[in-house]
Write an enzyme that holds these catalytic residues in place. Structure first.
Site, PDB file in Angstrom:
ATOM      1  N   CYS A 199      -5.223  -9.553   2.832  1.00 41.87           N
ATOM      2  CA  CYS A 199      -6.364  -8.787   3.261  1.00 41.87           C
ATOM      3  C   CYS A 199      -7.660  -9.695   3.763  1.00 41.87           C
ATOM      4  CB  CYS A 199      -6.832  -7.708   2.395  1.00 41.87           C
ATOM      5  SG  CYS A 199      -5.630  -6.793   2.165  1.00 41.87           S
ATOM      6  N   GLU A 206      -3.781  -5.919  -4.928  1.00 39.52           N
ATOM      7  CA  GLU A 206      -2.452  -6.539  -5.228  1.00 39.52           C
ATOM      8  C   GLU A 206      -2.610  -7.140  -6.736  1.00 39.52           C
ATOM      9  OE1 GLU A 206      -0.578  -8.901  -2.486  1.00 39.52           O
ATOM     10  OE2 GLU A 206      -1.129  -7.586  -0.817  1.00 39.52           O
ATOM     11  N   GLU A 233      -7.767   2.024   2.206  1.00 37.47           N
ATOM     12  CA  GLU A 233      -7.498   1.651   0.824  1.00 37.47           C
ATOM     13  C   GLU A 233      -8.264   0.492   0.224  1.00 37.47           C
ATOM     14  OE1 GLU A 233      -5.369   3.441  -1.302  1.00 37.47           O
ATOM     15  OE2 GLU A 233      -6.226   1.971  -2.432  1.00 37.47           O
ATOM     16  N   THR A 272      -5.887  -0.825   7.404  1.00 41.21           N
ATOM     17  CA  THR A 272      -6.821  -1.320   7.779  1.00 41.21           C
ATOM     18  C   THR A 272      -7.127  -1.577   9.339  1.00 41.21           C
ATOM     19  OG1 THR A 272      -7.050  -2.108   5.610  1.00 41.21           O
ATOM     20  CG2 THR A 272      -8.587  -2.955   7.201  1.00 41.21           C
ATOM     21  N   VAL A 311       0.980  -1.163   0.088  1.00 43.58           N
ATOM     22  CA  VAL A 311       0.009  -0.093   0.075  1.00 43.58           C
ATOM     23  C   VAL A 311       0.856   1.055  -0.053  1.00 43.58           C
ATOM     24  CG1 VAL A 311      -1.489   1.301   1.353  1.00 43.58           C
ATOM     25  CG2 VAL A 311      -2.010  -1.072   1.162  1.00 43.58           C
ATOM     26  N   ARG A 348       1.055 -14.722   1.624  1.00 45.66           N
ATOM     27  CA  ARG A 348       0.369 -14.502   2.991  1.00 45.66           C
ATOM     28  C   ARG A 348      -0.963 -15.311   2.555  1.00 45.66           C
ATOM     29  NH1 ARG A 348       1.231  -8.412   4.409  1.00 45.66           N
ATOM     30  NH2 ARG A 348       1.271  -8.083   2.119  1.00 45.66           N
TER      31      ARG A 348
HETATM   32  P1  NAD Z   1       3.038  -4.896   4.099  1.00 45.55           P
HETATM   33  O1  NAD Z   1       3.409  -5.643   5.165  1.00 45.55           O
HETATM   34  O2  NAD Z   1       3.608  -5.146   2.812  1.00 45.55           O
HETATM   35  O3  NAD Z   1       3.878  -3.312   4.498  1.00 45.55           O
HETATM   36  C1  NAD Z   1       3.815  -2.758   5.701  1.00 45.55           C
HETATM   37  C2  NAD Z   1       5.183  -2.022   5.825  1.00 45.55           C
HETATM   38  O4  NAD Z   1       5.280  -1.254   7.114  1.00 45.55           O
HETATM   39  C3  NAD Z   1       6.413  -3.002   6.154  1.00 45.55           C
HETATM   40  O5  NAD Z   1       7.449  -2.652   5.006  1.00 45.55           O
HETATM   41  C4  NAD Z   1       7.000  -2.931   7.428  1.00 45.55           C
HETATM   42  O6  NAD Z   1       8.273  -2.642   7.500  1.00 45.55           O
HETATM   43  C5  NAD Z   1       6.329  -1.057   7.622  1.00 45.55           C
HETATM   44  N1  NAD Z   1       6.431  -0.825   9.104  1.00 45.55           N
HETATM   45  C6  NAD Z   1       5.865  -1.681  10.200  1.00 45.55           C
HETATM   46  N2  NAD Z   1       6.276  -0.817  11.432  1.00 45.55           N
HETATM   47  C7  NAD Z   1       6.736   0.279  10.895  1.00 45.55           C
HETATM   48  C8  NAD Z   1       6.944   1.700  11.500  1.00 45.55           C
HETATM   49  N3  NAD Z   1       6.656   1.939  12.736  1.00 45.55           N
HETATM   50  N4  NAD Z   1       7.297   2.674  10.892  1.00 45.55           N
HETATM   51  C9  NAD Z   1       7.418   2.738   9.369  1.00 45.55           C
HETATM   52  N5  NAD Z   1       7.207   1.547   8.757  1.00 45.55           N
HETATM   53  C10 NAD Z   1       6.730   0.272   9.536  1.00 45.55           C
HETATM   54  O7  NAD Z   1       1.498  -4.229   4.344  1.00 45.55           O
HETATM   55  P2  NAD Z   1       0.592  -3.890   3.182  1.00 45.55           P
HETATM   56  O8  NAD Z   1       0.104  -4.776   2.567  1.00 45.55           O
HETATM   57  O9  NAD Z   1       1.228  -2.623   2.387  1.00 45.55           O
HETATM   58  O10 NAD Z   1      -0.754  -3.248   4.147  1.00 45.55           O
HETATM   59  C11 NAD Z   1      -0.619  -2.291   4.690  1.00 45.55           C
HETATM   60  C12 NAD Z   1      -1.961  -1.798   5.233  1.00 45.55           C
HETATM   61  O11 NAD Z   1      -2.778  -1.650   4.239  1.00 45.55           O
HETATM   62  C13 NAD Z   1      -2.537  -2.930   6.239  1.00 45.55           C
HETATM   63  O12 NAD Z   1      -3.339  -2.464   7.315  1.00 45.55           O
HETATM   64  C14 NAD Z   1      -3.670  -3.605   5.089  1.00 45.55           C
HETATM   65  O13 NAD Z   1      -4.483  -4.325   5.909  1.00 45.55           O
HETATM   66  C15 NAD Z   1      -3.816  -2.476   4.352  1.00 45.55           C
HETATM   67  N6  NAD Z   1      -4.377  -2.893   2.869  1.00 45.55           N
HETATM   68  C16 NAD Z   1      -3.575  -3.747   2.151  1.00 45.55           C
HETATM   69  C17 NAD Z   1      -3.854  -4.185   0.872  1.00 45.55           C
HETATM   70  C18 NAD Z   1      -3.291  -4.814   0.000  1.00 45.55           C
HETATM   71  O14 NAD Z   1      -3.717  -5.344  -0.937  1.00 45.55           O
HETATM   72  N7  NAD Z   1      -1.913  -5.246   0.681  1.00 45.55           N
HETATM   73  C19 NAD Z   1      -4.885  -3.243   0.378  1.00 45.55           C
HETATM   74  C20 NAD Z   1      -5.755  -2.291   1.109  1.00 45.55           C
HETATM   75  C21 NAD Z   1      -5.360  -2.287   2.528  1.00 45.55           C
END
Ligand code: NAD
Length: 443
Positions: free
Chosen positions: A269, A161, A157, A121, A11, A337
């Site tokens: 998700c 993916e 969001e 989320t 994201v 995942r």
């Molecule tokens: P991800 O695991 O790919 O990335 C999360 C990132 O956050 C990692 O790189 C991690 O190192 C970093 N992080 C953790 N703690 C941190 C901190 N304190 N400071 C800075 N960086 C930090 O996760 P994602 O898939 O991008 O999802 C992020 C959020 O968005 C989640 O809540 C997810 O549910 C939501 N979301 C994901 C998607 C999807 O398709 N992946 C779609 C919509 C919403």
């Protein structure tokens, strides 16, 4: 605008790259030093179609920066997005520790009015927790920070993916939950380049925005589990679920989207968000019958192929070798995942079988998860997996698997049998070739 994004995952990176592409000046902050080092070298740590080009173009253009230094990030932008992970806790609730760690850091470092926008989320009410955390960190700074103000908003969001860039650039909607219309207007400015043609901005209260995200994912997961249940019924009563799919999809109230039967949903998700919504409902004193069933049906569906395999081989697969096509939870991503392929592989290994796997993007991720093991080998392409295999299992519907030469496939396996978890082949063609063929919801 100068904007900071915490979290450089699927994201955060897509958000950063797409906002920079429109001319905003973006600082991406992540605690993972290896990831940030890769990004600074111009490498893309995840596979998402089109992302590498966009990251490079905007980094070269000086609009996209990466750091592990939170203070530097907070100095950069007075608009801050939180896009860190919210994985499931032991009880299924969303783990907010990363979100709250960012909130705390924001409170420790802001020096001017700042808008904190939560894109992760999160359960309903999390914006209040973020607000309290920022305020507590500000209070701890004493007099020096007493006049600094901030606001917290929710901007869930909805990108998918594999299609993330397109989804971000042409969103169906942009949901903004705020207490203040002024804050909403600033966020509208952030997104203005993406909503010129069609204003898809929906402003609402924060709690409704937070719940909207869970409701959307739970609805989509419900469609999948519903269709998988219909598939299981179809198979038992001698109907063909693919005909049923066409029959119901043609009803515009139902539609064709998300009604493909298969081996269950995975990814970062749906599984965690369905769990979290169940937890939210439980804490609110509601017994969420539908949501609980969606999860049960999905867990069961992920074991469908191992069950069919055990039945075909009469309960003994020890020493057998299975060609596995597809590791990622869906095509066009490297994300494993909660991937159904993991359930399939682990079930085969538990019975003493071996797996020869191929996936166009997820093999590195699979190596990271499972390491080196004698019962798992990787092949350079799909067809090489078949040499000497006792069966082929299709778990992810990558395009390159759809139009394979079935006769070639027949020649490569000693006594071929196919377990197709995505219904990508034609049962009649298999019958003509005399290949035992198992799929989902079809005779
Ligand atoms: P991800 O695991 O790919 O990335 C999360 C990132 O956050 C990692 O790189 C991690 O190192 C970093 N992080 C953790 N703690 C941190 C901190 N304190 N400071 C800075 N960086 C930090 O996760 P994602 O898939 O991008 O999802 C992020 C959020 O968005 C989640 O809540 C997810 O549910 C939501 N979301 C994901 C998607 C999807 O398709 N992946 C779609 C919509 C919403």
């Amino acid at each position: 605008m100068k904007i900071t994004i915490f979290g450089s995952g699927y994201v955060g990176l897509v958000t950063g790259a797409c906002l920079a592409d429109m001319g905003h000046n973006i600082m991406c902050v992540d605690t993972n030093e290896d990831k940030v080092a890769m990004l600074k070298r111009g490498e893309t740590p995840i596979f998402e179609p089109g992302l590498d080009r966009k990251l490079k173009y905007n980094a070269d253009g000086g609009r996209l920066h990466f750091t592990t230094d939170a203070a530097e990030g907070i100095k950069h932008g007075a608009v801050i997005f939180i896009a860190v992970g919210t994985p499931p806790d032991e009880d299924g609730s969303a783990d907010l520790s990363a979100v709250l760690a960012v909130a705390n850091t924001v409170g420790e470092h802001i020096t001017r009015h700042t808008i904190v926008i939560n894109k992760s989320t999160v359960p309903v009410g999390s914006a209040d927790l973020v607000r309290d955390k920022v305020q507590a960190a500000l209070n701890a700074r004493g007099n020096e920070a007493k006049d600094i103000t901030f606001d917290v908003a929710s901007n869930p969001e909805f990108l998918r993916e594999g299609n993330a860039i397109k989804d971000f650039e042409s969103p169906d909607r942009i949901i903004i939950g705020t207490q203040s219309h002024d804050t909403a207007e600033i966020i509208r400015d952030v997104y203005r380049p993406f909503i010129r043609k069609n204003d898809r901005f929906i402003e609402m209260d924060i709690r409704s925005a937070e719940l909207t995200k869970y409701a959307a994912n739970a609805m989509l997961a419900t469609k999948i589990s519903f269709m998988n249940e219909i598939a299981n019924i179809a198979e038992s009563v001698g109907a063909d679920v693919e005909n049923v799919r066409l029959g119901i999809g043609s009803d515009s109230r139902i539609g064709y989207e998300f009604i493909y039967p298969g081996v269950g949903y995975g990814g970062s998700c749906f599984p965690k968000d369905v769990k979290a919504l169940k937890n939210i409902a439980g804490k609110a004193g509601i017994n969420p019958h539908i949501i609980a069933s969606v999860e049960n049906v999905n867990d069961n569906q992920k074991t469908l192929l191992p069950r069919k395999i055990m039945t075909h081989f009469e309960g003994d697969i020890k020493g057998k070798t299975f060609a596995l096509w597809g590791l990622a939870f869906k095509p066009n991503t490297d994300d494993m995942r909660e991937a159904p392929a993991r359930v399939v592989m682990e079930a085969l290994w538990a019975q003493g079988a071996k797996v020869k796997a191929y996936d166009p993007q997820a093999m590195e991720e699979c190596k990271r998860i499972y390491g080196e093991r004698a019962d798992l080998t990787y092949e350079k392409d799909a067809l090489s997996c078949l040499n000497g295999a006792d069966a082929l299992i299709v778990v992810t519907e990558w395009k390159e698997f759809r139009a394979v030469d079935i006769e070639d496939l027949n020649d490569r396996m000693a006594s071929p049998v196919i377990f197709d978890g995505r219904n990508i082949y034609d049962p009649k063609a298999m019958k003509r070739l005399g290949i035992p063929y198992y799929s989902v919801g079809r005779r």
